[in-house]
Design a protein around this motif. Sequence first.
Motif, PDB file in Angstrom:
ATOM      1  N   ASP A   9       0.860  -1.188   0.000  1.00 11.91           N
ATOM      2  CA  ASP A   9       0.000   0.000   0.000  1.00 11.91           C
ATOM      3  C   ASP A   9       0.889   1.229   0.000  1.00 11.91           C
ATOM      4  OD1 ASP A   9      -1.897   2.134   0.841  1.00 11.91           O
ATOM      5  OD2 ASP A   9      -3.243   0.434   1.132  1.00 11.91           O
ATOM      6  N   ASP A  10       0.486   2.274  -0.727  1.00 14.93           N
ATOM      7  CA  ASP A  10       1.277   3.497  -0.760  1.00 14.93           C
ATOM      8  C   ASP A  10       1.093   4.335   0.506  1.00 14.93           C
ATOM      9  OD1 ASP A  10      -1.333   3.807  -1.835  1.00 14.93           O
ATOM     10  OD2 ASP A  10      -0.802   5.729  -2.707  1.00 14.93           O
ATOM     11  N   SER A  11       0.159   3.974   1.355  1.00 13.30           N
ATOM     12  CA  SER A  11      -0.079   4.685   2.614  1.00 13.30           C
ATOM     13  C   SER A  11       0.551   3.914   3.779  1.00 13.30           C
ATOM     14  CB  SER A  11      -1.586   4.833   2.857  1.00 13.30           C
ATOM     15  OG  SER A  11      -1.825   5.250   4.181  1.00 13.30           O
ATOM     16  N   SER A  12       1.522   4.546   4.427  1.00 14.24           N
ATOM     17  CA  SER A  12       2.156   3.881   5.573  1.00 14.24           C
ATOM     18  C   SER A  12       1.169   3.683   6.716  1.00 14.24           C
ATOM     19  CB  SER A  12       3.375   4.679   6.042  1.00 14.24           C
ATOM     20  OG  SER A  12       2.990   5.957   6.499  1.00 14.24           O
ATOM     21  N   ALA A  13       0.195   4.585   6.853  1.00 12.59           N
ATOM     22  CA  ALA A  13      -0.817   4.439   7.904  1.00 12.59           C
ATOM     23  C   ALA A  13      -1.655   3.180   7.684  1.00 12.59           C
ATOM     24  CB  ALA A  13      -1.713   5.677   7.948  1.00 12.59           C
TER      25      ALA A  13
END
Length: 65
Positions: A9-13
Amino acid sequence: MALDVLIVDDSSAIRKILTRTLSTSDLQLGAVHEANDGREALDKLRLQRVNLVLSDINMPNMDGL
């Protein structure tokens, strides 16, 4: 048997949320690997076999499909 997982996923969150969710589940987890996009995921898969890939579909550079 412990499951090795790759979270893409490009979102670390989102990656952190998925890692935390998996760790609190009843699954017997092995290593949890992360990648920022499809290209990085393919590079990691060339080096490390996993049992499960959880991938976002809409990402920069290379999508999850």
